[in-house]
Design an enzyme around this catalytic site. Structure first.
Site, PDB file in Angstrom:
ATOM      1  N   ASP A   1     -11.054   6.123   6.394  1.00 31.89           N
ATOM      2  CA  ASP A   1     -10.577   5.534   5.130  1.00 31.89           C
ATOM      3  C   ASP A   1     -11.337   4.232   4.843  1.00 31.89           C
ATOM      4  O   ASP A   1     -10.735   3.182   4.613  1.00 31.89           O
ATOM      5  CB  ASP A   1      -9.077   5.287   5.193  1.00 31.89           C
TER       6      ASP A   1
ATOM      7  N   GLY B   1       3.139   1.100   3.405  1.00 33.58           N
ATOM      8  CA  GLY B   1       3.899  -0.053   3.857  1.00 33.58           C
ATOM      9  C   GLY B   1       3.662  -1.277   3.006  1.00 33.58           C
ATOM     10  O   GLY B   1       2.818  -1.289   2.099  1.00 33.58           O
ATOM     11  N   VAL B   2       4.422  -2.318   3.336  1.00 32.03           N
ATOM     12  CA  VAL B   2       4.331  -3.599   2.638  1.00 32.03           C
ATOM     13  C   VAL B   2       3.879  -4.642   3.649  1.00 32.03           C
ATOM     14  O   VAL B   2       4.334  -4.642   4.808  1.00 32.03           O
ATOM     15  CB  VAL B   2       5.694  -3.994   2.023  1.00 32.03           C
TER      16      VAL B   2
ATOM     17  N   GLY C   1       0.822  -1.198   0.000  1.00 29.83           N
ATOM     18  CA  GLY C   1       0.000   0.000   0.000  1.00 29.83           C
ATOM     19  C   GLY C   1       0.855   1.247   0.000  1.00 29.83           C
ATOM     20  O   GLY C   1       2.077   1.199  -0.157  1.00 29.83           O
TER      21      GLY C   1
END
Length: 963
Positions: free
Chosen positions: A791, A678-679, A675
């Site tokens: 979100d 981050g991973v 994203g």
């Protein structure tokens, strides 16, 4: 005779050394966090004063700081206790795996002094007094190189027992050994012939992080042994003890014969058993299960040739004392955050693995407890920040409303009283006439008994001059008017008394609360005083209360002008008849009409002045509150953007350190997602959690660090909920990127797929509806905790094996009071007010409306209305102007109206999530019933052959799979 070696371990203890090395690293990190915490708290307190009051106070309690420093500032210290000097010497030699102490006989009566062993490049020995002065003494070790400490240096000589300094001196020994490399010390307790055991324990455990070993030789404990280990537990604050049986010299087995004078049976009475057991505990160090596995193998019975099913006598004895295998409701060794059990090693050949596991558990316990105490102080202060922010937000919201309420209510009160003074003139006239008629006779009789003040009459009742006669007349008039005013005022009060209940209660309390908050006003309560003036003007209370009042003077002056002048032909006799006559004629000459007009005019004049005074006072109060609210907003902004994020970073570091100590660094597998921030990697297991997902985030600067930490704090403190993806823990990898840019590893529960993927793969309509209900349940829970997600979108909803939804990625999740108005979220899901920076939790309702559009549409393509927008700015402008998705094909009118309600432009018009959930459940039940009816029709159920469900073509398509 030199004792045989019973250990088969190498020259060093790599496992213990590794654990000590890790503990040293943890202690350094804790010291750093503690130092930064104290500095942070000091800065917060220095800037937390407002209007002379400390509204924010970040405090590290003295007890907390003492507990942390007692661990991180004091070296880990192995303290050796035992029944005899021989046992202590064997344990020390086994620890170092070399003959550091000379061979001692089992029955040796050596008066052993206290020995402290720490790291040094060479072997040295010295005698040191408690005040760090070296004692000049000719030690045997000074005579040449040595590997084993001479016995003479270990012993307090008989001829020197009277030498107090020599008896108090500690033998300090340096050794170059890996066990001591990381600051560890080994302390051997002295014989306590001159000192009590309590004094010995305090001296050994002073300024130390203790790891206690107690050696014994026989299968039973004497009364002295029982007393000592009981005192040891009390004096070391219930610290766990590593019990080890030491074999006699020259033997690899353990002697089971008791020492001379020791009783054959354990000297524990039933009362004593209860006393000891009341301080016992059975607990397991969950993070060290593998350590305890090795420890359990240490407590074998091979040394005593007992059956594995039969516990040894010493084990039963220690159980009775409450040290081993206690009942679950006893808590002798329970620490605030982590528990460690006592360990019994009955076979000396198992000393090293057993002690390694015990040391690991103890060091882990100390580190975790210190990190937990530190994190508790961080959490407590952050929660206080959130509550303070809510209070400030409430103050900023309520104060303007209170001022407006006061202004409106006072205006209503003023107009109502003014109307009374104008419209009720006839009533006032009638009231005055009635009052005069009612009190006339009483007034005349009272006038007859009136005593003049300051006037001398002759014996016949005559006056000396016309001036005295005029004064007598004036005093009679004053008395009559005064009594009349009292009576009229009482009648006026009852005519407007209903206004007191309508206005004075709520309005006065509102004004008083505003004046209480206005701490900068040194002049007192001007608005409440002005309100009282308005009410006094209406009630004419001032007529009866203070004769000096300008209002009374004006009333009296007017009334005096109404009295006809009464000429006198000759000097009258001032007697009771004269007094009655004056009072009678005055009352007869009063004009009720003119008097009513005068009173009404006076009330109106006073009301106007009071209203103007109130308006001015309220305006001043409003100006002062405006300045105060500006300061509050400035302080709240600093709290949100500076203090809270800075402290949250420390909280993240302390809790991540605790998780690292307990569970270690997570082993990341394949990448399963990526994203903006981050991973995400897979992880088979971490601690007790399996499987896991690891989100790796590398904050580029301090601001991102602090923001991430604050968002982590909100997420971490959300209670367990079925519709929320829980955050299990975190670890900071300080070595990532060569140590220049540490990575934060967030450990979460791992699910199957997200809603975006599920819709692409053809998730059926009924399941999509159920997931929508799950999302609403999760958002309702977040809102109940005062949090806003900000979100909500398809990729932030994960599905489990049963296709039930859970909300994830709470990175933007914040309490409403801590939101700084930042524009965050995914463009298509963002409510119009998000672009203004002023919004509340209704933005989640808007975002859900967009998500529900995708649920009803059955695909993940952009709505046609948004597909025309070329960039984000174009999209933002279109949304602010009212652009919304079109109605999905095959969507029911009910679903369309629901999503339209959710994405209303005005936040106040959007439905509550409770209503949304009820609507979704009704829709789901309706479609389930239709599916069941359709299935029954196809099967040809006899009793329902003639019943055709009423389903429109649109609804029929809606229940098909994958729609």
């Amino acid at each position: 005779m030199k004792a045989k070696k019973t250990s088969i371990m190498p020259a060093t203890l790599p496992n213990v050394s590794n654990e000590l090395n890790k503990f040293c690293g943890y202690a350094n990190r804790l010291r750093q966090i503690l130092s930064e915490t104290k500095k942070c708290f000091e800065d917060i307190n220095n800037s937390g004063r407002f209007d002379g009051t400390q509204i924010i106070n970040a405090e590290l309690l003295k007890e907390e700081e003492l507990e942390i420093t007692s661990i991180v500032e004091h070296p880990p210290t192995i303290i050796v206790f035992g029944q005899t000097p021989y046992l202590k010497s064997r344990i020390v030699n086994e620890l170092f795996n070399k003959t550091v102490f000379p061979p001692l006989e089992e029955d040796s009566d050596i008066n052993l002094r206290m020995v402290r062993i720490f790291h040094g490049d060479t072997n040295t020995v010295s005698l040191t007094l408690p005040d760090d002065f070296d004692l000049v003494e000719n030690l045997e070790s000074y005579n040449g190189p040595w590997n084993t400490i001479p016995r003479a240096d270990l012993e307090i000589p008989e001829n020197n027992k009277s030498d107090i300094a020599n008896g108090l001196a500690v033998l300090e020994v340096t050794q170059n050994n890996s066990l001591l490399r990381y600051g560890t010390q080994v302390i051997v307790s002295p014989s306590h012939e001159e000192n009590t055991f309590e004094e010995v324990v305090k001296k050994c455990a002073e300024n130390a992080t203790p790891i206690i070993i107690y050696g014994f030789a026989y299968d039973q404990l004497s009364e002295i042994d029982v007393l000592e280990i009981s005192q040891l537990r009390e004096l070391t604050n219930n610290a766990p003890i590593f019990f080890v049986r030491v074999p006699p010299p020259g033997s690899r087995t353990v002697d089971t014969d008791p020492p001379d004078g020791a009783p054959r049976d354990p000297p524990i009475l039933s009362g004593q058993t209860s006393q000891y057991n009341n301080n016992a505990n059975q607990s397991s160090f969950e993070s060290s299960q593998h350590s305890h596995t090795s420890t359990s193998s240490v407590t074998s019975h091979s040394a005593t040739n007992l059956s594995p099913k039969s516990p040894s006598v010493i084990r039963e004895h220690l159980i009775r004392l409450g040290y081993l295998e206690c009942s679950p409701d006893l808590h002798a060794y329970r620490k605030p955050y982590v528990d460690v059990e006592c360990v019994l090693v009955e076979n000396f050949t198992d000393f090293h693995p057993g002690f390694t596991a015990f040391t690991k558990s103890m060091l882990q316990c100390y580190s975790v407890n210190a990190a937990s105490v530190l994190n508790h102080s961080h959490t407590r202060c952050l929660q206080m920040f959130i509550l303070s922010a809510f209070d400030m937000a409430r103050d900023m919201l309520i104060t303007p409303k209170k001022l407006e309420f006061a202004r409106e209510k006072e205006e209503e009160l003023y107009k109502s009283l003014l109307k009374i003074s104008v419209s009720k003139l006839d009533e006032i006239k009638e009231l005055i006439s009635t009052t005069i008629s009612f009190i006339r006779s009483c007034l005349i009789e009272e006038a007859a008994e009136f005593q003049f003040i300051g006037i001398e009459l002759d014996r016949n009742g005559g006056v000396r001059s016309a001036r005295d006669l005029q004064a007598c007349t004036e005093q009679i008039r004053e008395m009559v008017l005064s009594r009349l005013n009292h009576a009229v005022a009482g009648k006026l009060v009852s005519s407007v008394d209903i206004l007191r209940d309508s206005y004075t209660g709520t309005l006065t309390r509102c004004l008083e609360s505003l004046e209480t908050m206005d701490k900068e006003n040194p002049e007192g309560s001007k608005t409440t005083d002005a309100l009282k003036q308005i009410l006094n003007a209406a009630y004419a209370v001032e007529i009866t209360v203070r004769s000096s009042s300008s209002f009374i003077k004006n009333i009296l002056e007017k009334m005096k002008q109404l009295v006809q002048s009464m000429p006198w032909k000759s000097s009258p006799v001032i007697d009771s008849d004269w007094k009655k006559k004056v009072a009678w004629e005055m009352l007869n000459n009063l004009s009720e009409s003119r008097l009513a007009k005068s009173i009404s005019s006076q009330i109106k004049e006073r009301l106007n002045k009071s209203h103007e005074s109130f308006s001015n006072a309220l305006k001043q109060l409003e100006q002062r509150h405006s300045g105060r609210l500006d300061k509050i907003e400035e302080h709240r902004l600093k709290l949100r953007k500076v203090h809270a994020p800075r402290l949250a970073k420390l909280a993240l570091e302390s809790t991540s350190l605790k998780d690292l100590i307990l569970h270690g660094m997570p082993v990341m597998g394949r990448e399963i997602g990526r994203g903006q921030y981050g991973v995400v990697y897979s992880c088979d297991n971490w601690g007790k959690y399996s499987p896991c997902a690891i989100k790796s985030v590398v904050p580029p600067d301090d601001k991102h660090w602090n923001d991430l930490a604050l968002e982590f704090f909100y997420t971490k403190n959300i209670a367990e909920h079925d519709r929320i993806v829980m955050l299990r823990g975190s670890v900071i990898d300080y070595n990532y990127g060569g140590g220049t840019s540490p990575a934060v590893l967030l450990v979460m529960e791992r699910l199957q797929r997200d809603l975006y993927t599920a819709i692409k793969q053809g998730l059926d309509w009924i399941s999509r509806l159920q997931v929508s209900i799950d999302v609403v349940e999760g958002l309702r829970y977040l809102h109940s905790q005062g949090l806003v997600h900000r979100d909500v979108k398809l990729k932030n909803v994960l599905l489990d094996r049963e296709n039930r939804g859970k909300i994830t990625d709470l990175g933007f999740c914040k309490p409403e009071a801590m939101m700084s108005g930042s524009i965050v979220g995914t463009p298509i899901h963002m409510a119009p007010e998000l672009f203004t920076g002023h919004y509340d939790n209704s933005v989640d309702v808007y975002a859900f409306g967009i998500l529900f559009w995708y649920v009803c549409a059955g695909h993940v393509r952009l709505p046609n209305a948004f597909d025309q927008c070329t960039n984000k700015d174009h999209l933002f402008q279109a949304v602010k102007k009212g652009l919304r998705p079109e109605m999905p094909p095959n969507s029911s009118q009910e679903c369309w109206e629901l999503m339209q309600g959710c994405w209303e432009g005005e936040p106040a018009k959007r439905p509550f999530f409770g209503d949304v959930e009820d609507s979704l459940k009704r829709i789901l039940e309706r479609y389930k019933a239709k599916v069941a009816a359709s299935a029954e029709k196809k099967m040809g159920t006899p009793e329902k052959k003639n019943r055709t469900p009423h389903v429109s073509p649109r609804h029929s398509k809606q229940i098909l799979p994958n729609r």
